[in-house]
Each structure stands twice: as structure tokens, then as C-alpha cells.
Design a protein around this motif. Structure first.
Motif, PDB file in Angstrom:
ATOM      1  N   MET A   1      48.138  -5.699  22.451  1.00 27.96           N
ATOM      2  CA  MET A   1      48.216  -4.335  21.954  1.00 27.96           C
ATOM      3  C   MET A   1      49.170  -3.526  22.816  1.00 27.96           C
ATOM      4  SD  MET A   1      44.430  -2.960  21.109  1.00 27.96           S
ATOM      5  CE  MET A   1      44.143  -2.492  19.450  1.00 27.96           C
ATOM      6  N   SER A   2      49.824  -2.581  22.179  1.00 25.17           N
ATOM      7  CA  SER A   2      50.721  -1.710  22.928  1.00 25.17           C
ATOM      8  C   SER A   2      49.917  -0.620  23.636  1.00 25.17           C
ATOM      9  CB  SER A   2      51.739  -1.074  21.983  1.00 25.17           C
ATOM     10  OG  SER A   2      51.099  -0.124  21.156  1.00 25.17           O
ATOM     11  N   VAL A   3      50.577   0.057  24.539  1.00 21.24           N
ATOM     12  CA  VAL A   3      49.930   1.145  25.273  1.00 21.24           C
ATOM     13  C   VAL A   3      49.471   2.219  24.302  1.00 21.24           C
ATOM     14  CG1 VAL A   3      50.313   2.963  26.971  1.00 21.24           C
ATOM     15  CG2 VAL A   3      51.229   0.685  27.379  1.00 21.24           C
ATOM     16  N   HIS A   4      50.299   2.509  23.315  1.00 23.59           N
ATOM     17  CA  HIS A   4      49.950   3.534  22.329  1.00 23.59           C
ATOM     18  C   HIS A   4      48.686   3.137  21.561  1.00 23.59           C
ATOM     19  CE1 HIS A   4      50.363   6.665  19.385  1.00 23.59           C
ATOM     20  NE2 HIS A   4      50.400   5.778  18.418  1.00 23.59           N
TER      21      HIS A   4
ATOM     22  N   GLU B   1      46.307   1.088  22.572  1.00 25.51           N
ATOM     23  CA  GLU B   1      45.165   1.142  23.489  1.00 25.51           C
ATOM     24  C   GLU B   1      44.683   2.578  23.692  1.00 25.51           C
ATOM     25  OE1 GLU B   1      43.382  -1.216  24.718  1.00 25.51           O
ATOM     26  OE2 GLU B   1      44.622  -2.941  24.250  1.00 25.51           O
ATOM     27  N   LEU B   2      45.629   3.498  23.873  1.00 25.50           N
ATOM     28  CA  LEU B   2      45.244   4.893  24.056  1.00 25.50           C
ATOM     29  C   LEU B   2      44.600   5.462  22.796  1.00 25.50           C
ATOM     30  CD1 LEU B   2      48.249   6.239  26.133  1.00 25.50           C
ATOM     31  CD2 LEU B   2      45.870   6.040  26.870  1.00 25.50           C
ATOM     32  N   THR B   3      45.088   5.062  21.641  1.00 24.80           N
ATOM     33  CA  THR B   3      44.485   5.513  20.389  1.00 24.80           C
ATOM     34  C   THR B   3      43.066   4.975  20.258  1.00 24.80           C
ATOM     35  OG1 THR B   3      46.659   5.605  19.362  1.00 24.80           O
ATOM     36  CG2 THR B   3      44.770   5.552  17.885  1.00 24.80           C
TER      37      THR B   3
ATOM     38  N   ARG C   1      39.581   7.171  20.046  1.00 22.49           N
ATOM     39  CA  ARG C   1      38.543   7.030  19.026  1.00 22.49           C
ATOM     40  C   ARG C   1      37.168   6.819  19.660  1.00 22.49           C
ATOM     41  NH1 ARG C   1      40.920   2.658  16.444  1.00 22.49           N
ATOM     42  NH2 ARG C   1      43.005   3.417  16.145  1.00 22.49           N
ATOM     43  N   CYS C   2      37.126   6.007  20.693  1.00 23.24           N
ATOM     44  CA  CYS C   2      35.858   5.779  21.391  1.00 23.24           C
ATOM     45  C   CYS C   2      35.338   7.064  22.029  1.00 23.24           C
ATOM     46  CB  CYS C   2      36.022   4.693  22.452  1.00 23.24           C
ATOM     47  SG  CYS C   2      36.301   3.055  21.778  1.00 23.24           S
ATOM     48  N   LEU C   3      36.241   7.858  22.588  1.00 25.16           N
ATOM     49  CA  LEU C   3      35.833   9.134  23.174  1.00 25.16           C
ATOM     50  C   LEU C   3      35.289  10.084  22.121  1.00 25.16           C
ATOM     51  CD1 LEU C   3      38.519   9.958  25.874  1.00 25.16           C
ATOM     52  CD2 LEU C   3      36.083   9.645  26.207  1.00 25.16           C
ATOM     53  N   GLU C   4      35.891  10.081  20.939  1.00 28.71           N
ATOM     54  CA  GLU C   4      35.371  10.927  19.863  1.00 28.71           C
ATOM     55  C   GLU C   4      33.961  10.501  19.479  1.00 28.71           C
ATOM     56  OE1 GLU C   4      38.331  10.618  16.827  1.00 28.71           O
ATOM     57  OE2 GLU C   4      39.823  11.689  18.024  1.00 28.71           O
ATOM     58  N   ASP C   5      33.711   9.177  19.427  1.00 33.08           N
ATOM     59  CA  ASP C   5      32.362   8.676  19.160  1.00 33.08           C
ATOM     60  C   ASP C   5      31.410   9.096  20.272  1.00 33.08           C
ATOM     61  OD1 ASP C   5      33.231   7.466  16.826  1.00 33.08           O
ATOM     62  OD2 ASP C   5      33.464   5.482  17.746  1.00 33.08           O
TER      63      ASP C   5
ATOM     64  N   LEU D   1      36.540  12.619  31.203  1.00 40.20           N
ATOM     65  CA  LEU D   1      37.172  11.458  30.577  1.00 40.20           C
ATOM     66  C   LEU D   1      38.233  11.889  29.573  1.00 40.20           C
ATOM     67  CD1 LEU D   1      34.229   8.990  29.914  1.00 40.20           C
ATOM     68  CD2 LEU D   1      36.262   8.557  31.272  1.00 40.20           C
ATOM     69  N   ARG D   2      37.919  12.912  28.792  1.00 39.44           N
ATOM     70  CA  ARG D   2      38.883  13.407  27.802  1.00 39.44           C
ATOM     71  C   ARG D   2      40.150  13.893  28.510  1.00 39.44           C
ATOM     72  NH1 ARG D   2      36.896  17.783  23.626  1.00 39.44           N
ATOM     73  NH2 ARG D   2      36.348  15.977  22.391  1.00 39.44           N
ATOM     74  N   GLU D   3      39.987  14.642  29.592  1.00 37.37           N
ATOM     75  CA  GLU D   3      41.145  15.143  30.332  1.00 37.37           C
ATOM     76  C   GLU D   3      41.951  13.991  30.945  1.00 37.37           C
ATOM     77  OE1 GLU D   3      39.608  17.879  33.195  1.00 37.37           O
ATOM     78  OE2 GLU D   3      38.870  19.264  31.661  1.00 37.37           O
ATOM     79  N   SER D   4      41.251  12.984  31.458  1.00 32.51           N
ATOM     80  CA  SER D   4      41.939  11.855  32.072  1.00 32.51           C
ATOM     81  C   SER D   4      42.751  11.074  31.053  1.00 32.51           C
ATOM     82  CB  SER D   4      40.927  10.934  32.746  1.00 32.51           C
ATOM     83  OG  SER D   4      40.288  11.598  33.801  1.00 32.51           O
ATOM     84  N   VAL D   5      42.196  10.873  29.870  1.00 31.81           N
ATOM     85  CA  VAL D   5      42.938  10.162  28.822  1.00 31.81           C
ATOM     86  C   VAL D   5      44.141  10.988  28.373  1.00 31.81           C
ATOM     87  CG1 VAL D   5      42.793   9.306  26.452  1.00 31.81           C
ATOM     88  CG2 VAL D   5      40.993   8.773  28.085  1.00 31.81           C
ATOM     89  N   ALA D   6      43.994  12.301  28.309  1.00 31.11           N
ATOM     90  CA  ALA D   6      45.133  13.152  27.960  1.00 31.11           C
ATOM     91  C   ALA D   6      46.236  13.026  29.010  1.00 31.11           C
ATOM     92  CB  ALA D   6      44.682  14.602  27.816  1.00 31.11           C
ATOM     93  N   LEU D   7      45.862  12.969  30.279  1.00 32.18           N
ATOM     94  CA  LEU D   7      46.857  12.786  31.340  1.00 32.18           C
ATOM     95  C   LEU D   7      47.530  11.426  31.233  1.00 32.18           C
ATOM     96  CD1 LEU D   7      44.974  14.345  34.386  1.00 32.18           C
ATOM     97  CD2 LEU D   7      46.999  15.257  33.225  1.00 32.18           C
TER      98      LEU D   7
END
Length: 96
Positions: free
Chosen positions: A1-4, A6-8, A12-16, A45-51
Motif C-alpha cells: 500500500m502507498s503512504v496515501h 495507509e493514511l486514508t 477511517r479507523c480514527l473516524e470509527d 491521535l487525530r492531530e498526530s495523523v494530520a501532522l
């Protein structure tokens, strides 16, 4: 999987996770220390994923359009000579 990808997937997991935390908050209430910690950790976690998303190479970010400044000075009235007012026609003619 690409980085994009994986981040997507992580997004999705964070939204769940946020939906589950919201349901837990309804059952336990939001006043307890444990619930506040879980919410704070989820927000972190949300902020870290955004970074991570901002730092990831090769991900196209939407480009903001260039701002155009508009002068506050009034337009020259000679620009409007021989022009019709939309829906009204020319000022020197009468509507039928």
C-alpha cells in the motif's frame, strides 16, 4: 500500500474510534476522568495523523487560489457610458 492509502485507512479507523468514543460517552457520561482521558487521547491521535499527512511525501495538497486585491477607489464613471442597465435597458430609452 502507498503512504496515501495507509493514511486514508488510519483516518477511517480514527473516524470509527470517534464514533465509538461518542457512544461510550453517552453511556458513561463525560464527567469522569477516564472518559476525558480517552477523548483527549483520541483527539491527540487525530492531530498526530494530520501532522503525518502534512509531512508525507508525494501527497498532493489542495492548492489555495492566489488572492486578488480589489481597490477601494471608485471606478471611473466613463467606463459605464453607452452601457445598458441589466433588465432596465439604456437610461435614455423607455421600455415598451
Amino acid at each position: 500500500m502507498s503512504v496515501h492509502d495507509e493514511l486514508t485507512s488510519v483516518q477511517r479507523c480514527l473516524e470509527d474510534l470517534f464514533r465509538s468514543v461518542g457512544r461510550l460517552e453517552q453511556q458513561f457520561g463525560s464527567g469522569g476522568l477516564e472518559m476525558r482521558r480517552v477523548k483527549a487521547d483520541a483527539d491527540r491521535l487525530r492531530e498526530s495523523v494530520a501532522l503525518l499527512r502534512d509531512a508525507a511525501p508525494g501527497i498532493e495538497r489542495p492548492r489555495r487560489p492566489d488572492l486578488v486585491s480589489i481597490s477601494d477607489t471608485p471606478y471611473d464613471n466613463t467606463l459605464w457610458t453607452d452601457s445598458d442597465d441589466e433588465g432596465l435597458g439604456a437610461h435614455d430609452r423607455h421600455a415598451p
